[in-house]
Design a protein around this motif. Sequence first.
Motif, PDB file in Angstrom:
ATOM      1  N   ALA A  33      -3.536  -4.024   0.424  1.00  0.00           N
ATOM      2  CA  ALA A  33      -4.995  -3.996   0.306  1.00  0.00           C
ATOM      3  C   ALA A  33      -5.450  -3.658  -1.099  1.00  0.00           C
ATOM      4  O   ALA A  33      -6.537  -4.067  -1.512  1.00  0.00           O
ATOM      5  CB  ALA A  33      -5.583  -2.979   1.289  1.00  0.00           C
ATOM      6  N   HIS A  34      -4.642  -2.899  -1.831  1.00  0.00           N
ATOM      7  CA  HIS A  34      -5.038  -2.515  -3.186  1.00  0.00           C
ATOM      8  C   HIS A  34      -3.797  -2.244  -4.025  1.00  0.00           C
ATOM      9  O   HIS A  34      -2.791  -1.731  -3.520  1.00  0.00           O
ATOM     10  CB  HIS A  34      -5.931  -1.269  -3.176  1.00  0.00           C
ATOM     11  CG  HIS A  34      -6.317  -0.824  -4.558  1.00  0.00           C
ATOM     12  ND1 HIS A  34      -7.211  -1.529  -5.338  1.00  0.00           N
ATOM     13  CD2 HIS A  34      -5.898   0.221  -5.316  1.00  0.00           C
ATOM     14  CE1 HIS A  34      -7.339  -0.926  -6.500  1.00  0.00           C
ATOM     15  NE2 HIS A  34      -6.551   0.131  -6.518  1.00  0.00           N
ATOM     16  N   ILE A  35      -3.890  -2.572  -5.309  1.00  0.00           N
ATOM     17  CA  ILE A  35      -2.820  -2.311  -6.274  1.00  0.00           C
ATOM     18  C   ILE A  35      -3.415  -1.507  -7.430  1.00  0.00           C
ATOM     19  O   ILE A  35      -4.361  -1.966  -8.087  1.00  0.00           O
ATOM     20  CB  ILE A  35      -2.210  -3.612  -6.831  1.00  0.00           C
ATOM     21  CG1 ILE A  35      -1.785  -4.546  -5.701  1.00  0.00           C
ATOM     22  CG2 ILE A  35      -1.043  -3.295  -7.756  1.00  0.00           C
ATOM     23  CD1 ILE A  35      -1.447  -5.963  -6.184  1.00  0.00           C
ATOM     24  N   SER A  36      -2.869  -0.332  -7.666  1.00  0.00           N
ATOM     25  CA  SER A  36      -3.226   0.448  -8.853  1.00  0.00           C
ATOM     26  C   SER A  36      -2.102   0.270  -9.862  1.00  0.00           C
ATOM     27  O   SER A  36      -0.987   0.764  -9.652  1.00  0.00           O
ATOM     28  CB  SER A  36      -3.391   1.934  -8.515  1.00  0.00           C
ATOM     29  OG  SER A  36      -4.493   2.152  -7.660  1.00  0.00           O
ATOM     30  N   SER A  37      -2.390  -0.456 -10.940  1.00  0.00           N
ATOM     31  CA  SER A  37      -1.370  -0.749 -11.950  1.00  0.00           C
ATOM     32  C   SER A  37      -1.612   0.139 -13.165  1.00  0.00           C
ATOM     33  O   SER A  37      -2.575  -0.073 -13.917  1.00  0.00           O
ATOM     34  CB  SER A  37      -1.437  -2.226 -12.350  1.00  0.00           C
ATOM     35  OG  SER A  37      -1.177  -3.056 -11.234  1.00  0.00           O
ATOM     36  N   PHE A  38      -0.742   1.116 -13.363  1.00  0.00           N
ATOM     37  CA  PHE A  38      -0.869   2.045 -14.485  1.00  0.00           C
ATOM     38  C   PHE A  38       0.055   1.567 -15.600  1.00  0.00           C
ATOM     39  O   PHE A  38       1.278   1.569 -15.453  1.00  0.00           O
ATOM     40  CB  PHE A  38      -0.510   3.464 -14.056  1.00  0.00           C
ATOM     41  CG  PHE A  38      -1.474   4.044 -13.059  1.00  0.00           C
ATOM     42  CD1 PHE A  38      -2.624   4.697 -13.469  1.00  0.00           C
ATOM     43  CD2 PHE A  38      -1.228   3.918 -11.692  1.00  0.00           C
ATOM     44  CE1 PHE A  38      -3.514   5.225 -12.551  1.00  0.00           C
ATOM     45  CE2 PHE A  38      -2.110   4.448 -10.766  1.00  0.00           C
ATOM     46  CZ  PHE A  38      -3.260   5.104 -11.198  1.00  0.00           C
ATOM     47  N   LEU A  39      -0.536   1.151 -16.699  1.00  0.00           N
ATOM     48  CA  LEU A  39       0.234   0.555 -17.787  1.00  0.00           C
ATOM     49  C   LEU A  39       0.817   1.627 -18.694  1.00  0.00           C
ATOM     50  O   LEU A  39       0.176   2.632 -19.001  1.00  0.00           O
ATOM     51  CB  LEU A  39      -0.651  -0.404 -18.586  1.00  0.00           C
ATOM     52  CG  LEU A  39      -1.327  -1.518 -17.772  1.00  0.00           C
ATOM     53  CD1 LEU A  39      -2.073  -2.472 -18.688  1.00  0.00           C
ATOM     54  CD2 LEU A  39      -0.316  -2.279 -16.915  1.00  0.00           C
ATOM     55  N   ASN A  40       2.016   1.377 -19.151  1.00  0.00           N
ATOM     56  CA  ASN A  40       2.767   2.309 -19.993  1.00  0.00           C
ATOM     57  C   ASN A  40       2.549   1.977 -21.471  1.00  0.00           C
ATOM     58  O   ASN A  40       3.492   1.913 -22.253  1.00  0.00           O
ATOM     59  CB  ASN A  40       4.257   2.217 -19.622  1.00  0.00           C
ATOM     60  CG  ASN A  40       5.105   3.251 -20.318  1.00  0.00           C
ATOM     61  OD1 ASN A  40       4.815   4.438 -20.290  1.00  0.00           O
ATOM     62  ND2 ASN A  40       6.183   2.799 -20.958  1.00  0.00           N
ATOM     63  N   LEU A  41       1.289   1.780 -21.866  1.00  0.00           N
ATOM     64  CA  LEU A  41       1.014   1.249 -23.202  1.00  0.00           C
ATOM     65  C   LEU A  41       1.357   2.223 -24.320  1.00  0.00           C
ATOM     66  O   LEU A  41       1.636   1.814 -25.432  1.00  0.00           O
ATOM     67  CB  LEU A  41      -0.457   0.847 -23.296  1.00  0.00           C
ATOM     68  CG  LEU A  41      -0.905  -0.270 -22.337  1.00  0.00           C
ATOM     69  CD1 LEU A  41      -2.340  -0.668 -22.607  1.00  0.00           C
ATOM     70  CD2 LEU A  41       0.013  -1.490 -22.453  1.00  0.00           C
ATOM     71  N   ASP A  42       1.334   3.514 -24.052  1.00  0.00           N
ATOM     72  CA  ASP A  42       1.658   4.486 -25.093  1.00  0.00           C
ATOM     73  C   ASP A  42       3.069   5.041 -24.953  1.00  0.00           C
ATOM     74  O   ASP A  42       3.443   5.983 -25.651  1.00  0.00           O
ATOM     75  CB  ASP A  42       0.656   5.640 -25.073  1.00  0.00           C
ATOM     76  CG  ASP A  42       0.589   6.328 -23.711  1.00  0.00           C
ATOM     77  OD1 ASP A  42       1.390   5.955 -22.824  1.00  0.00           O
ATOM     78  OD2 ASP A  42      -0.258   7.222 -23.537  1.00  0.00           O
ATOM     79  N   ASN A  43       3.861   4.449 -24.055  1.00  0.00           N
ATOM     80  CA  ASN A  43       5.241   4.864 -23.805  1.00  0.00           C
ATOM     81  C   ASN A  43       5.365   6.299 -23.309  1.00  0.00           C
ATOM     82  O   ASN A  43       6.455   6.875 -23.336  1.00  0.00           O
ATOM     83  CB  ASN A  43       6.100   4.679 -25.073  1.00  0.00           C
ATOM     84  CG  ASN A  43       6.289   3.224 -25.423  1.00  0.00           C
ATOM     85  OD1 ASN A  43       6.527   2.394 -24.556  1.00  0.00           O
ATOM     86  ND2 ASN A  43       6.155   2.895 -26.702  1.00  0.00           N
ATOM     87  N   GLU A  44       4.270   6.895 -22.842  1.00  0.00           N
ATOM     88  CA  GLU A  44       4.308   8.259 -22.340  1.00  0.00           C
ATOM     89  C   GLU A  44       4.405   8.311 -20.819  1.00  0.00           C
ATOM     90  O   GLU A  44       4.918   9.278 -20.260  1.00  0.00           O
ATOM     91  CB  GLU A  44       3.065   9.036 -22.807  1.00  0.00           C
ATOM     92  CG  GLU A  44       3.160   9.530 -24.240  1.00  0.00           C
ATOM     93  CD  GLU A  44       4.261  10.574 -24.394  1.00  0.00           C
ATOM     94  OE1 GLU A  44       4.138  11.676 -23.821  1.00  0.00           O
ATOM     95  OE2 GLU A  44       5.257  10.274 -25.067  1.00  0.00           O
ATOM     96  N   LEU A  45       3.881   7.299 -20.143  1.00  0.00           N
ATOM     97  CA  LEU A  45       3.828   7.346 -18.681  1.00  0.00           C
ATOM     98  C   LEU A  45       5.229   7.449 -18.075  1.00  0.00           C
ATOM     99  O   LEU A  45       5.491   8.316 -17.234  1.00  0.00           O
ATOM    100  CB  LEU A  45       3.112   6.110 -18.138  1.00  0.00           C
ATOM    101  CG  LEU A  45       2.996   6.040 -16.609  1.00  0.00           C
ATOM    102  CD1 LEU A  45       2.137   7.182 -16.090  1.00  0.00           C
ATOM    103  CD2 LEU A  45       2.419   4.697 -16.174  1.00  0.00           C
ATOM    104  N   PHE A  46       6.136   6.593 -18.484  1.00  0.00           N
ATOM    105  CA  PHE A  46       7.484   6.628 -17.921  1.00  0.00           C
ATOM    106  C   PHE A  46       8.181   7.931 -18.283  1.00  0.00           C
ATOM    107  O   PHE A  46       8.975   8.455 -17.498  1.00  0.00           O
ATOM    108  CB  PHE A  46       8.301   5.419 -18.405  1.00  0.00           C
ATOM    109  CG  PHE A  46       8.136   4.185 -17.547  1.00  0.00           C
ATOM    110  CD1 PHE A  46       6.872   3.772 -17.132  1.00  0.00           C
ATOM    111  CD2 PHE A  46       9.220   3.432 -17.165  1.00  0.00           C
ATOM    112  CE1 PHE A  46       6.700   2.642 -16.344  1.00  0.00           C
ATOM    113  CE2 PHE A  46       9.071   2.295 -16.378  1.00  0.00           C
ATOM    114  CZ  PHE A  46       7.811   1.907 -15.967  1.00  0.00           C
TER     115      PHE A  46
END
Length: 329
Positions: free
Chosen positions: A304-317
């Motif tokens: 029903a929904h997708i929350s896509s959190f982008l790792n653009l600053d290389n900090e998320l992972f």
Amino acid sequence: MTSVAIGPTDQLDPRLLEHRRELTGYCYRMLGSAFDAEDAVQETLVRAWRGLSDFEGRSALRSWLYRIATNVCLDQLSGRQRRALPMDLSGSPWQPVEHSLAARRPGTAWVEPVLDRQVLPEDSDPAERAVARESIRLAFVAALQHLPPRQRAVLLLRDVLRWKADEVAQLLDTTTASVNSALQRARATLSGLGGAPEPRPLDADDRDLLDRYLDAFERYDIDAFVRLLHEDATQHMPPFEMWLRGASDIGAWMLGPGAGCRGSRVRAVDANGSPAVAQWRPREGGGFEPWALHILEVADGRVAHISSFLNLDNELFRVLGLTVDPEAR
């Protein structure tokens, strides 16, 4: 997660570290950010370590740590704007075109994800774990951000952690009547936002759906991918303000501006009490780069929904403890 920055780990009383995971869960719900929760728990343990010799068992160690953590979170929240999700900010969906990426906000504007393993207790009763899973779902964490900080603390301590009203009053240096009043107001606010979550197990059909989602994404079979979505499915992609509505628009995005994801490697993880997908995108010149964490909301056998959190600053992972190499485990 990093270690407490006050010297070697063996200098810490092991009793402090025993509470690290549950404190991280509490601070995450309070702050809506794994980054901020990490900082808050570090600060909590630093303060506790420095004050341990004066503590002398005047109250239970766990209660004392929660008092420190609550004060740290209240300090962090002072004067801050609430974190949100893109769909909270705009009533109309965006078009699946490149120009929709023009509007972007800093990471501090958004509710951020957390992995289940970072915040959920390993040895809890199954019923308690189900409640804990629901209390870290993105929709619930986003709703919590609408509450004034002290109401947020009261609701979490009473309804999620099941503390007694007099225990919460002691922690917050207030009265039981004030705690009950704050809890009533907090519940009313959440009810207006859709209510508190109900525990829901992740069943075999959900797992099968996730397997098919992973297969379609990795093969980049967008027709098969779209068939897994509800017709009116939605998707958002922090740090961008844009969000999409409709399986066809999500498919158009993946074949258009998102086509660079073709050839990605993906792996199933558990995040925010939900099925989730870690993605590594092909890097120009070879290899893969850690790209995004997608958290899925499943209803009636489809996404029903997708929350896509982008790792653009290389900090998320990094803060989530996900590997840079998609082949590593």
